[in-house]
Design a protein around this motif. Structure first.
Motif, PDB file in Angstrom:
ATOM      1  N   ASP A 166       1.673   6.442  -7.259  1.00 33.31           N
ATOM      2  CA  ASP A 166       0.451   7.208  -7.440  1.00 33.31           C
ATOM      3  C   ASP A 166       1.105   8.668  -7.506  1.00 33.31           C
ATOM      4  N   LEU A 167       1.742   8.758  -6.391  1.00 34.18           N
ATOM      5  CA  LEU A 167       2.426  10.398  -6.154  1.00 34.18           C
ATOM      6  C   LEU A 167       3.305  10.587  -7.101  1.00 34.18           C
ATOM      7  N   TYR A 177      -7.378   7.148   0.332  1.00 34.42           N
ATOM      8  CA  TYR A 177      -7.897   5.657   0.106  1.00 34.42           C
ATOM      9  C   TYR A 177      -6.453   4.988   0.569  1.00 34.42           C
ATOM     10  N   HIS A 178      -5.231   5.301   0.296  1.00 33.51           N
ATOM     11  CA  HIS A 178      -4.221   4.480   1.017  1.00 33.51           C
ATOM     12  C   HIS A 178      -4.161   4.482   2.548  1.00 33.51           C
ATOM     13  N   ALA A 179      -4.202   5.829   2.793  1.00 28.68           N
ATOM     14  CA  ALA A 179      -4.318   5.838   4.476  1.00 28.68           C
ATOM     15  C   ALA A 179      -5.457   5.220   5.142  1.00 28.68           C
ATOM     16  N   SER A 185       2.324   1.595  -3.580  1.00 33.14           N
ATOM     17  CA  SER A 185       1.159   2.208  -4.320  1.00 33.14           C
ATOM     18  C   SER A 185       1.034   3.498  -4.438  1.00 33.14           C
ATOM     19  N   ALA A 186       0.866   4.017  -3.089  1.00 35.34           N
ATOM     20  CA  ALA A 186       0.494   5.543  -2.979  1.00 35.34           C
ATOM     21  C   ALA A 186       1.942   6.264  -3.290  1.00 35.34           C
ATOM     22  N   LEU A 197       1.086  -1.277  -0.144  1.00 37.20           N
ATOM     23  CA  LEU A 197       0.069  -0.025   0.115  1.00 37.20           C
ATOM     24  C   LEU A 197       0.996   1.165   0.222  1.00 37.20           C
ATOM     25  N   ILE A 198       1.790   1.257   0.815  1.00 38.08           N
ATOM     26  CA  ILE A 198       2.904   2.524   0.697  1.00 38.08           C
ATOM     27  C   ILE A 198       3.495   2.579  -0.400  1.00 38.08           C
ATOM     28  N   SER A 251      -6.081   9.836  -3.475  1.00 40.83           N
ATOM     29  CA  SER A 251      -5.285   8.646  -3.485  1.00 40.83           C
ATOM     30  C   SER A 251      -4.715   8.503  -1.925  1.00 40.83           C
ATOM     31  N   ALA A 252      -4.344   9.593  -1.489  1.00 40.54           N
ATOM     32  CA  ALA A 252      -3.686   9.566  -0.084  1.00 40.54           C
ATOM     33  C   ALA A 252      -4.920   9.095   0.855  1.00 40.54           C
TER      34      ALA A 252
END
Length: 151
Positions: free
Chosen positions: A96-97, A124-126, A92-93, A89-90, A121-122
């Motif tokens: 995305d960034l 969703y991932h958070a 993926s974030a 997940l990190i 995105s932030a």
């Protein structure tokens, strides 16, 4: 008496069900599907954009593969599944960034919309990271009584 009732209630919160199953499906189905669609849309730009776009494609492919591995590990209840999912997940974030903030990935976002994509995105991932860290179901399924294996 209250502790035993909570213990019985928490004991029912095991297994890959509920939100944990949703996360597994996102990692195993949605992320590869969305990557495939996005990659197919930018392949035409590969001759024009060259090596930087190819490197971003490979990076996103690796992040997607990491997500698939973590989804499979979560479904199989592997001991390191939660850690792998957190890393996926990190990653993926971060991917995305990188895509949203650099010019390497072609996009047709309107000016000023990038901040909303980053915020989405932030969030969703958070939310998923918080779920993995705080969930009773995750703790009971992968860590037994709430303690890390070996501690």
């Amino acid at each position: 008496m209250r502790v035993s009732q909570e213990g019985r209630r928490d004991a029912g919160r095991t297994g890959v069900r509920g939100w944990l199953l949703v996360l597994c499906l996102l990692l195993l189905v949605w992320n590869p599907l969305s990557f495939g669609l996005a990659a197919s849309g930018v392949l035409a730009a590969l001759p024009l954009r060259g090596l930087p776009l190819a490197m971003v494609l490979v990076g996103r492919l690796l992040v997607t593969a990491l997500g698939i591995a973590s989804g499979l590990a979560l479904l199989a209840r592997r001991p390191a599944a939660v850690t792998l999912a957190l890393i996926a997940l990190i990653a993926s974030a971060a991917a995305d960034l990188f895509v949203y903030l650099t010019p390497y990935w072609p996009s047709n976002r309107l000016p000023g919309d990038t901040v909303w994509y980053i915020a989405g995105s932030a969030l969703y991932h958070a939310a998923w990271l918080l779920y993995l860290v705080r969930s009773t179901r995750v703790r009971n399924t992968y860590h037994g009584n709430g303690h890390e294996p070996g501690s």
